[in-house]
Design a protein around this motif. Structure first.
Motif, PDB file in Angstrom:
ATOM      1  N   GLU A  30      12.821  98.482  30.085  1.00  0.00           N
ATOM      2  CA  GLU A  30      13.033  98.577  31.473  1.00  0.00           C
ATOM      3  C   GLU A  30      13.830  99.657  32.131  1.00  0.00           C
ATOM      4  OE1 GLU A  30      13.039  95.003  34.130  1.00  0.00           O
ATOM      5  OE2 GLU A  30      13.499  93.933  32.117  1.00  0.00           O
ATOM      6  N   VAL A  31      15.048  99.747  31.299  1.00  0.00           N
ATOM      7  CA  VAL A  31      15.974 101.325  31.780  1.00  0.00           C
ATOM      8  C   VAL A  31      15.081 102.395  31.388  1.00  0.00           C
ATOM      9  CG1 VAL A  31      17.912 102.652  31.087  1.00  0.00           C
ATOM     10  CG2 VAL A  31      18.131 100.176  31.157  1.00  0.00           C
ATOM     11  N   ARG A  32      14.210 102.509  30.550  1.00  0.00           N
ATOM     12  CA  ARG A  32      13.523 103.656  30.228  1.00  0.00           C
ATOM     13  C   ARG A  32      11.999 103.626  30.699  1.00  0.00           C
ATOM     14  NH1 ARG A  32      15.905 107.737  27.776  1.00  0.00           N
ATOM     15  NH2 ARG A  32      13.678 108.205  27.108  1.00  0.00           N
ATOM     16  N   GLU A  33      11.668 102.827  31.619  1.00  0.00           N
ATOM     17  CA  GLU A  33      10.477 102.642  32.184  1.00  0.00           C
ATOM     18  C   GLU A  33       9.992 103.934  32.798  1.00  0.00           C
ATOM     19  OE1 GLU A  33       8.204 100.576  35.834  1.00  0.00           O
ATOM     20  OE2 GLU A  33      10.214 100.150  35.592  1.00  0.00           O
ATOM     21  N   HIS A  34      10.786 104.795  33.350  1.00  0.00           N
ATOM     22  CA  HIS A  34      10.432 106.160  33.841  1.00  0.00           C
ATOM     23  C   HIS A  34      10.943 107.438  33.206  1.00  0.00           C
ATOM     24  CE1 HIS A  34       8.824 104.065  37.439  1.00  0.00           C
ATOM     25  NE2 HIS A  34      10.066 103.374  37.468  1.00  0.00           N
ATOM     26  N   LEU A  35      11.362 107.177  31.842  1.00  0.00           N
ATOM     27  CA  LEU A  35      11.950 108.031  31.078  1.00  0.00           C
ATOM     28  C   LEU A  35      11.082 108.585  29.827  1.00  0.00           C
ATOM     29  CD1 LEU A  35      15.498 106.947  31.610  1.00  0.00           C
ATOM     30  CD2 LEU A  35      14.388 108.865  32.575  1.00  0.00           C
ATOM     31  N   GLY A  36      10.266 107.421  29.304  1.00  0.00           N
ATOM     32  CA  GLY A  36       9.571 107.591  28.447  1.00  0.00           C
ATOM     33  C   GLY A  36      10.093 106.511  27.234  1.00  0.00           C
ATOM     34  N   GLU A  37       9.767 106.798  26.068  1.00  0.00           N
ATOM     35  CA  GLU A  37      10.117 105.969  24.839  1.00  0.00           C
ATOM     36  C   GLU A  37      11.437 105.561  24.661  1.00  0.00           C
ATOM     37  OE1 GLU A  37       7.603 104.201  22.923  1.00  0.00           O
ATOM     38  OE2 GLU A  37       6.300 104.903  24.072  1.00  0.00           O
ATOM     39  N   PRO A  38      11.715 104.091  24.327  1.00  0.00           N
ATOM     40  CA  PRO A  38      13.290 103.793  23.944  1.00  0.00           C
ATOM     41  C   PRO A  38      13.805 104.745  22.994  1.00  0.00           C
ATOM     42  CG  PRO A  38      11.956 101.930  23.925  1.00  0.00           C
ATOM     43  CD  PRO A  38      10.704 103.146  24.132  1.00  0.00           C
ATOM     44  N   LEU A  39      15.243 105.014  23.024  1.00  0.00           N
ATOM     45  CA  LEU A  39      15.797 105.857  21.901  1.00  0.00           C
ATOM     46  C   LEU A  39      16.486 105.195  21.059  1.00  0.00           C
ATOM     47  CD1 LEU A  39      17.674 108.486  24.332  1.00  0.00           C
ATOM     48  CD2 LEU A  39      15.343 108.622  23.496  1.00  0.00           C
ATOM     49  N   THR A  40      16.200 105.831  19.611  1.00  0.00           N
ATOM     50  CA  THR A  40      17.091 105.166  18.607  1.00  0.00           C
ATOM     51  C   THR A  40      18.617 105.578  18.878  1.00  0.00           C
ATOM     52  OG1 THR A  40      17.082 107.296  17.463  1.00  0.00           O
ATOM     53  CG2 THR A  40      15.214 105.740  17.006  1.00  0.00           C
TER      54      THR A  40
END
Length: 183
Positions: A30-40
């Motif tokens: 949800e935090v990454r919704e407008h940013l792309g794939e989740p980060l490691t």
């Protein structure tokens, strides 16, 4: 590097204790919704290292945001030069908060501190804010800050793979408008 303080927030240097909550934020879809794939975790750690390096070398950049009353890590906010390859140049303001910090007005409050620093301390003539065309929550913050949108500034972000996140918008705030709005 100065800390920035607001009524409820502290914008400060990054700490080792920020790594786990920052990684959790960046792994949250949800935090990454407008940013792309989740980060490691490794990618999140590397971003903290870059952020702190910029703060140390320039004296400004992406500050960690904490809730002053509790010391809880809430996210980040700050200023950064617009990335190379975009159809414009300048300094952008930005913010990203953990889901638990949403809905409290923290993004707007932190962004006001960042704008004041950019205009009053750095003497910037204008500050930009960028987001995806679909990110209506961030665009609402931009409007609350007094920033204006011109569809002529819309662009496809070349750093984003083709898809719905590529279409982006720019909001602008010239120094003169900031002074009229906030003083």
């Amino acid at each position: 590097m100065p800390d920035l303080r607001t009524e409820r927030l502290l914008l400060r240097s990054w700490r080792e204790a920020d790594r786990a909550p920052w990684a959790a934020m960046n792994a949250d879809p949800e935090v990454r919704e407008h940013l792309g794939e989740p980060l490691t975790t490794a990618q999140s750690d590397a971003s903290i290292d870059r952020f702190q390096e910029a703060l140390d070398s320039r004296g400004w950049g992406w500050w960690a945001v904490e809730v002053a009353a509790t010391g809880e890590f809430a996210g980040f906010a700050g200023l950064d030069p617009v990335e190379d390859g975009l159809p414009f140049t300048g300094i952008e303001a930005g913010w990203r908060l953990a889901r638990g910090a949403w809905g409290h007005g923290y993004a707007t409050e932190a962004a006001h501190a960042v704008l004041a620093y950019g205009f009053d301390t750095l003497g910037l003539p204008e500050i930009l804010a960028l987001t995806t065309a679909m990110n209506t929550r961030s665009q609402a913050v931009m409007r609350r800050l007094g920033m204006t949108y011109d569809p002529a500034d819309d662009f496809d972000d070349p750093s984003v793979p083709p898809g719905p996140l590529r279409a982006s918008v720019v909001y602008r705030l010239p120094r003169a408008a900031y002074r009229l709005d906030t003083r």
